[in-house]
Design a protein around this motif. Structure first.
Motif, short mmCIF file in Angstrom:
data_model
loop_
_atom_site.label_atom_id
_atom_site.label_comp_id
_atom_site.label_asym_id
_atom_site.label_seq_id
_atom_site.Cartn_x
_atom_site.Cartn_y
_atom_site.Cartn_z
N GLN B 219 0.80 -1.22 0.00
CA GLN B 219 0.00 0.00 0.00
C GLN B 219 0.83 1.26 0.00
O GLN B 219 0.40 2.30 -0.48
CB GLN B 219 -0.90 0.03 1.24
N VAL B 220 2.02 1.19 0.60
CA VAL B 220 2.73 2.40 0.95
C VAL B 220 3.91 2.72 0.05
O VAL B 220 4.17 3.88 -0.24
CB VAL B 220 3.20 2.26 2.42
N THR B 221 4.60 1.69 -0.40
CA THR B 221 5.90 1.97 -1.02
C THR B 221 5.84 1.92 -2.54
O THR B 221 4.94 1.32 -3.13
CB THR B 221 6.95 0.96 -0.53
N GLN B 222 6.83 2.58 -3.15
CA GLN B 222 6.95 2.54 -4.60
C GLN B 222 7.92 1.44 -5.06
O GLN B 222 7.76 0.87 -6.11
CB GLN B 222 7.44 3.90 -5.11
N LYS B 223 8.94 1.20 -4.21
CA LYS B 223 9.88 0.14 -4.54
C LYS B 223 9.97 -0.80 -3.36
O LYS B 223 9.74 -0.41 -2.22
CB LYS B 223 11.28 0.74 -4.78
N ALA B 224 10.31 -2.05 -3.65
CA ALA B 224 10.46 -3.01 -2.56
C ALA B 224 11.76 -3.77 -2.73
O ALA B 224 12.21 -4.03 -3.85
CB ALA B 224 9.28 -3.97 -2.53
N VAL B 225 12.37 -4.09 -1.61
CA VAL B 225 13.60 -4.88 -1.60
C VAL B 225 13.30 -6.09 -0.72
O VAL B 225 12.91 -5.93 0.43
CB VAL B 225 14.76 -4.06 -0.99
N VAL B 226 13.44 -7.29 -1.28
CA VAL B 226 13.18 -8.49 -0.49
C VAL B 226 14.52 -9.08 -0.08
O VAL B 226 15.40 -9.27 -0.90
CB VAL B 226 12.37 -9.52 -1.30
N MET B 227 14.66 -9.33 1.22
CA MET B 227 15.93 -9.86 1.71
C MET B 227 15.75 -11.26 2.26
O MET B 227 14.71 -11.60 2.82
CB MET B 227 16.50 -8.95 2.80
N TYR B 228 16.81 -12.05 2.09
CA TYR B 228 16.81 -13.39 2.67
C TYR B 228 18.23 -13.72 3.11
O TYR B 228 19.16 -13.61 2.31
CB TYR B 228 16.31 -14.42 1.67
N ALA B 229 18.41 -14.10 4.38
CA ALA B 229 19.70 -14.51 4.92
C ALA B 229 20.81 -13.51 4.58
O ALA B 229 21.90 -13.89 4.18
CB ALA B 229 20.07 -15.92 4.45
N GLY B 230 20.52 -12.23 4.75
CA GLY B 230 21.55 -11.22 4.58
C GLY B 230 21.79 -10.77 3.16
O GLY B 230 22.71 -9.99 2.90
N ARG B 231 21.01 -11.28 2.21
CA ARG B 231 21.17 -10.87 0.82
C ARG B 231 19.88 -10.32 0.26
O ARG B 231 18.80 -10.72 0.68
CB ARG B 231 21.54 -12.07 -0.05
N VAL B 232 20.03 -9.45 -0.74
CA VAL B 232 18.85 -9.02 -1.47
C VAL B 232 18.57 -10.10 -2.51
O VAL B 232 19.47 -10.50 -3.25
CB VAL B 232 19.11 -7.68 -2.17
N ILE B 233 17.35 -10.61 -2.55
CA ILE B 233 17.07 -11.65 -3.54
C ILE B 233 16.16 -11.14 -4.66
O ILE B 233 16.11 -11.71 -5.73
CB ILE B 233 16.43 -12.91 -2.89
N GLU B 234 15.43 -10.07 -4.37
CA GLU B 234 14.59 -9.52 -5.43
C GLU B 234 14.33 -8.08 -5.10
O GLU B 234 14.06 -7.72 -3.96
CB GLU B 234 13.26 -10.30 -5.50
N GLN B 235 14.43 -7.20 -6.10
CA GLN B 235 14.00 -5.83 -5.86
C GLN B 235 13.46 -5.20 -7.13
O GLN B 235 13.82 -5.61 -8.24
CB GLN B 235 15.11 -4.98 -5.25
N GLY B 236 12.57 -4.25 -6.93
CA GLY B 236 11.97 -3.59 -8.07
C GLY B 236 10.74 -2.82 -7.64
O GLY B 236 10.49 -2.71 -6.43
N PRO B 237 9.95 -2.34 -8.60
CA PRO B 237 8.73 -1.61 -8.25
C PRO B 237 7.80 -2.50 -7.44
O PRO B 237 7.60 -3.68 -7.77
CB PRO B 237 8.11 -1.28 -9.61
#
Lengths: 314, 328
Positions: B219-237
């Motif tokens: 609802q709130v953000t324009q971009k999202a960063v998904v993290m798993y075990a200390g790493r970014v695994i997916e990011q984008g709008p």
């Protein structure tokens, strides 16, 4: 939401009147009696020059012919001296008033000294942790492994031997405050350190760091006020302890000189006469000392219960 | 130039059992006025990422690599004095639990004035005025009374408003909010989130929202960063990630939302749990829990693959893209 608090803030005095602190004091008889007795001694000591019938420091007012007069209520008593006189003819009441003054002053100043050293060292050890902590706390352990009396006796005896009894008599108050203050700081340092360790992982400390405050500011303004209750509690006990230490040192002849006696030196000076029947020279200051220390400890207990309600009172 | 650009950030904790990397190769960026969400399970390194932006990782942790460029300056290389000027002043942070974030022995006014005076040369009276103005901004009723109260006299929602007011005190261009609504009542959560959004919009503040609540992020953000075990695994709008998640882990997170399950059915969940940072699996850290494991997953660390506006670190996605490219 209470509308009254929104309309006008109660003043500090009103808040104090409504506080849990005052309430628990009012409902605790032991606390009221202890505090009254303590207040009585403290005021008597503070206004000693005004209420004492004689000035025990003024040799012109002492007459050796008046020596060892029993208290006024006994048969051999003299109306002029309510609590009798000591071996040099000084009025016991005046001497005790002035003696309480000296004892209390040494006790309180020594504790201020301990608290200052202990809080600075404890805060630094707790906040910085790691090597600073290890070094400071090992110093505290070493300091604690020498008993206060031993340190005091060695230092005071050396000072007396090196600089002579005359200079010592002049500096006695100052020396006693320093020695008792320095010998007991680890008590404070340990207490403060333990509280700081508990406080420093709370989020408000992180928040303060995130706001960009300096370590010194976080330590003194944010963490220290949150550790005040244990500091207050040990302070009352420590003043009592410092008074006892001073009395013991004076009794051993290493404290206040006879010309400017504290309670301890009064007890000591009367001790030689106790078997010749002049019991009052030792016993009356002794009772005062015991009462003073007792009420301070009782007040300390009460304060601990109030400030730490979670503590099981069994 | 981006307001904040985190490049290949790496944070290491030197433990007795050996060094443990809590963050590896984390990169993202945020513009002024933009809002991004950092999502992941507990232990994914979200909060460590937030603290490392402010260079406030406490020992035994330290930033072992990468850059944090804020307004062109690398925050990892600033002196403690310069860093203090940034904290609170240029980057503010909002914590999870409003009960714990305010100092219990100081009044709100004292805390706010202190914060202003630490960063600006103003008198106490002026600082108080600024504080009152910010309290009005967060809709605190009768701020003149509230400002002299202690934190325990306020409710949780009220305190979180105060904390937002404190974050806005010095008009920072960037606010990091670490699970700002987790500790609040559900009814107040939406209210606080809305307030935060409204203020970020009106003050043109960048917001990094750290949360495990995908609903809030969507609802709130324009971009999202998904993290798993200390790493970014997916990011984008955010829209693309929510509507068409590529990484199996992100898909799992979205499917685990209770709204995704039909009434009467068991809730979906991702089998297993996040690995301990000391025993991160080889290759893709997610492969032991992944249902689409293919051959290189346990061997090789996946690189980023572009997929629409997103970048995804997954062998399976990469293989599918390659297959589609070969076919098309």
């Amino acid at each position: 939401m209470n509308t009254q608090t929104l309309e006008q803030r109660p003043t500090a005095w009103e808040r104090f009147k409504a506080s849990h602190f005052l309430h628990s004091f009012r409902t605790d008889k032991v606390a009221i009696i202890s505090f009254s007795v303590f207040l009585f001694f403290a005021l008597a000591a503070l206004f000693a020059p005004l209420i004492a019938p004689y000035d025990p420091y003024d040799p012109a007012m002492i007459d050796i012919m008046d020596s060892e007069i029993a208290p006024a209520w006994s048969e051999e008593g003299d109306e002029r001296f309510a609590l009798g006189t000591d071996a040099q003819g000084r009025d016991m009441l005046s001497t005790i008033l002035y003696g309480t003054r000296v004892s209390l002053m040494i006790g309180i100043c020594a504790v201020l000294m301990q608290a200052f050293l202990g809080v600075v060292i404890g805060l630094a050890a707790g906040y910085f942790g790691g090597r600073v902590d290890s070094i400071l706390m090992r110093i505290a352990d070493v300091q604690l492994s020498f008993s206060t009396m031993m340190v005091a006796i060695v230092v005071l005896a050396l000072f007396q031997a090196a600089f002579g009894a005359e200079l010592y008599a002049k500096l006695a108050i100052f020396m006693l405050i320093m020695v008792i203050g320095i010998a007991e700081w680890p008590q404070y340092a340990r207490t403060v350190r333990a509280s700081v360790l508990a406080e420093k992982h709370k989020e408000y400390v992180d928040a303060a760091r995130v706001m960009g405050f300096k370590s010194r500011r976080i330590m003194w303004r944010h963490i220290l006020p949150n550790t005040l209750s244990p500091i207050l509690v040990i302070s009352t006990v420590q003043v009592a302890n410092a008074i006892i230490s001073e009395a013991s040192l004076s009794f051993l002849g290493l404290g206040m000189p006879v010309s400017e006696p504290s309670l301890g030196s009064l007890i000591s000076s009367g001790f030689a006469y106790i078997f010749s029947g002049s019991w009052w020279i030792t016993v009356i200051p002794g009772v005062v000392l015991v009462l003073l220390v007792l009420v301070m400890n009782l007040l300390g207990d009460w304060l601990r219960d109030v400030l730490n309600p979670k503590l099981y009172k069994g | 130039m981006a307001l904040l650009e985190v490049k290949n950030l790496e944070v290491t904790f030197g433990l007795r059992q050996g060094a443990v990397k809590a963050l590896r190769d984390v990169s993202f960026s945020i513009e002024r006025g933009e809002r991004i969400g950092i999502v992941g399970e507990s232990g994914a390194g979200k909060s460590v990422a937030a603290f490392s932006i402010l260079n406030l990782i406490s020992r035994p942790g330290y930033i072992s690599g990468g850059e944090v460029l804020f307004e062109g300056k690398d925050l990892t290389k600033l002196s403690p004095q310069e860093m203090r000027d940034i904290r609170g002043n240029r980057i503010a942070m909002i914590f999870q639990d409003p009960m714990m974030t305010l100092n219990p022995v100081l009044t709100l006014g004292q805390q706010m004035v202190e914060c202003l005076k630490a960063h600006r040369k103003i008198s106490t009276a002026e600082a108080r005025e600024v504080a009152l103005e910010k309290l009005r901004l967060v809709h605190i009723p009768s701020p003149e009374t509230r400002i002299d109260q202690y934190p325990h006299e306020l409710s949780g929602g009220m305190r979180q408003r105060i904390i937002i007011a404190i974050a806005l005190l010095l008009d920072p261009p960037l606010i990091i909010a670490d699970e700002p609504t987790t500790a609040l009542d559900v009814t107040i959560q939406a209210e606080i989130m809305e307030l935060l959004l409204e203020l970020c919009d009106s003050q043109n503040v960048g917001l990094i929202l750290i949360t495990h609540d995908l609903g809030v992020v969507s609802q709130v953000t324009q971009k999202a960063v998904v993290m798993y075990a200390g790493r970014v695994i997916e990011q984008g709008p955010t829209k693309e990630i929510i509507n068409d998640a590529q990484h199996p882990y992100t898909q799992g997170l979205i499917n685990a939302l209770p709204q995704q399950t039909l009434p009467g059915k068991r809730l979906n969940q991702i089998p297993g749990s996040m690995p301990s940072l000391q025993k991160i699996p080889t290759g893709c850290a997610f492969h032991p829990r992944c249902e689409f494991v293919i051959e290189p997953c346990s061997r090789e660390l996946p690189g980023f693959t572009r997929s629409g506006g997103c970048s995804v670190a997954c062998h399976m996605v990469k293989a599918m893209k390659e297959k589609a490219a070969a076919a098309g």
